[in-house]
Design a protein around this motif. Structure first.
Motif, short mmCIF file in Angstrom:
data_model
loop_
_atom_site.label_atom_id
_atom_site.label_comp_id
_atom_site.label_asym_id
_atom_site.label_seq_id
_atom_site.Cartn_x
_atom_site.Cartn_y
_atom_site.Cartn_z
N ARG A 32 -14.74 62.23 -29.81
CA ARG A 32 -16.01 62.95 -30.02
C ARG A 32 -16.82 62.31 -31.15
O ARG A 32 -18.03 62.36 -31.16
CB ARG A 32 -15.74 64.42 -30.36
CG ARG A 32 -15.43 65.23 -29.13
CD ARG A 32 -15.39 66.69 -29.44
NE ARG A 32 -16.71 67.22 -29.72
CZ ARG A 32 -16.92 68.47 -30.14
NH1 ARG A 32 -15.91 69.27 -30.32
NH2 ARG A 32 -18.14 68.90 -30.36
N ILE A 33 -16.11 61.70 -32.09
CA ILE A 33 -16.81 61.07 -33.21
C ILE A 33 -17.42 59.73 -32.79
O ILE A 33 -18.56 59.44 -33.08
CB ILE A 33 -15.85 60.90 -34.41
CG1 ILE A 33 -15.65 62.27 -35.06
CG2 ILE A 33 -16.40 59.91 -35.42
CD1 ILE A 33 -14.51 62.34 -35.99
N LYS A 98 -18.38 73.64 -22.13
CA LYS A 98 -18.50 73.56 -23.59
C LYS A 98 -18.39 72.11 -24.08
O LYS A 98 -19.20 71.64 -24.87
CB LYS A 98 -17.39 74.42 -24.21
CG LYS A 98 -17.60 74.68 -25.69
CD LYS A 98 -16.41 75.46 -26.22
CE LYS A 98 -16.37 75.39 -27.74
NZ LYS A 98 -15.10 75.84 -28.27
N TYR A 105 -25.24 67.17 -26.49
CA TYR A 105 -25.89 67.43 -27.77
C TYR A 105 -25.74 66.22 -28.69
O TYR A 105 -26.69 65.78 -29.33
CB TYR A 105 -25.26 68.68 -28.40
CG TYR A 105 -25.74 69.00 -29.79
CD1 TYR A 105 -27.03 69.46 -30.01
CD2 TYR A 105 -24.90 68.84 -30.89
CE1 TYR A 105 -27.47 69.75 -31.29
CE2 TYR A 105 -25.33 69.12 -32.16
CZ TYR A 105 -26.61 69.58 -32.36
OH TYR A 105 -27.04 69.87 -33.63
N GLU A 106 -24.50 65.66 -28.68
CA GLU A 106 -24.26 64.49 -29.52
C GLU A 106 -25.06 63.28 -29.05
O GLU A 106 -25.56 62.50 -29.84
CB GLU A 106 -22.76 64.16 -29.54
CG GLU A 106 -22.02 65.04 -30.52
CD GLU A 106 -20.57 65.20 -30.15
OE1 GLU A 106 -19.98 64.25 -29.59
OE2 GLU A 106 -20.00 66.28 -30.39
N GLU A 109 -28.57 63.79 -30.23
CA GLU A 109 -28.63 63.57 -31.67
C GLU A 109 -28.49 62.09 -32.02
O GLU A 109 -29.15 61.58 -32.90
CB GLU A 109 -27.49 64.33 -32.35
CG GLU A 109 -27.87 65.74 -32.73
CD GLU A 109 -27.38 66.06 -34.11
OE1 GLU A 109 -26.29 65.59 -34.44
OE2 GLU A 109 -28.09 66.77 -34.84
#
Lengths: 110, 187
Positions: A32-33, A98, A105-106, A109
């Motif tokens: 996720r990072i 989710k 969203y990431e 961003e």
């Protein structure tokens, strides 16, 4: 029990806790990072393009077809439902809503 | 490569080094998340959210300060913002945690039943104390976790919780008093 004994026990409680994050959780966090943006973005763009193209072609075909207005609406309605389901299937591809929303969203961003 | 070098590299834009940073702090951070949330599901979420926030704000991190304090500050704030709001949900999970923990602790006690009586008594005391700590409200519980479980000093706790050192001292005292009362009640 006095305060010294209590403190000794409290320190021991902290030491006793041996819970560790599962390797899966660590891997998921790392992904996720720094996800594989290249592949994810390509697949996502392709999916959206395919859906848009599919919708345009179907609409064109139905508008030109020699059928009644109500029939056209019904076919278009079912096409939209099918396309939405197919699109959602391709985009979410087995992942939870989710997770995918967090990913989208990431992406935005980023 | 030491911690400072890893962070400097991340701040320079090399996100791959985040993996090294996670590996360095994963166990310690997860324990803290678990102590705070008291259940695995929320601890997993808090763990992930903390690292995402660290990645987002690491450019603001001051290399002269201790990274662990900064990391725990982020975790504590996230917990305060998101998890404490869901009081109703937490109340339910607290119940399930308590039952789960009690069972785990009873198993531990049983497995250690071949130990001398004094040890067994100590294990029982620990289980009761754990229960008492979990019963404390967050204002008293979080300083106890940071002070005894994470072995932070009072200044660090004040920094993490963004409260004066005097407040930390009074909260720790109040928590100890409550715990002593609870433990007296047990006996």
């Amino acid at each position: 029990m006095n305060e010294k004994q209590l403190e000794k026990l409290l320190y021991q409680l902290g030491d006793d806790e041996t819970r560790k994050p599962s390797p899966k959780l660590v891997e998921k966090t790392k992904y996720r990072i720094a996800p594989n943006w290249g592949w994810s973005m390509t697949l996502l763009t392709l999916s959206i393009l395919m859906i848009i193209l599919g919708v345009i072609l179907t609409h064109l075909y139905i508008f030109l077809a020699p059928i009644g207005y109500v029939t056209k609406l019904m076919i278009m309605g079912s096409t939209w439902s099918f396309t939405t389901l197919l699109g959602a299937g391709i985009i979410f591809n087995g992942e939870s809503v989710k997770t995918k929303l967090a990913f989208l969203y990431e992406v935005i961003e980023y | 490569m030491d911690e400072k070098e890893i962070i400097a590299n991340i701040q320079a834009g090399q996100l791959d080094y985040m993996n090294d940073l996670i590996d360095l702090y994963k166990d310690s951070l997860y324990k803290f998340c678990y102590h705070l949330t008291r259940n695995k599901h929320d601890a997993d979420d808090l763990f992930q959210d903390t690292w995402l926030k660290v990645t987002r704000y690491i450019s603001h991190y001051d290399l002269t300060k201790k990274f662990k304090t900064w990391l725990l500050t982020i975790t504590a704030n996230l917990y305060k913002d998101r998890y404490r709001k869901a009081k109703r949900r937490l109340a339910k999970t607290c119940y399930s945690y308590d039952t789960e923990t009690q069972e785990e602790q009873m198993e531990n006690i049983k497995s250690k039943s071949n130990l001398p009586d004094i040890c067994l008594e100590e294990e029982e005391e620990k289980a009761q104390l754990h229960k008492a700590v979990n019963k404390l409200n967050d204002k008293l519980r979080v300083p106890i976790i940071l002070f005894y479980f994470k072995e932070m000093d009072q200044n660090q706790i004040a920094e993490i919780l963004d409260i004066p050192v005097g407040t930390v001292k009074s909260r720790l005292n109040a928590a100890r008093k409550k715990l002593l009362q609870e433990m007296e009640g047990v006996k």
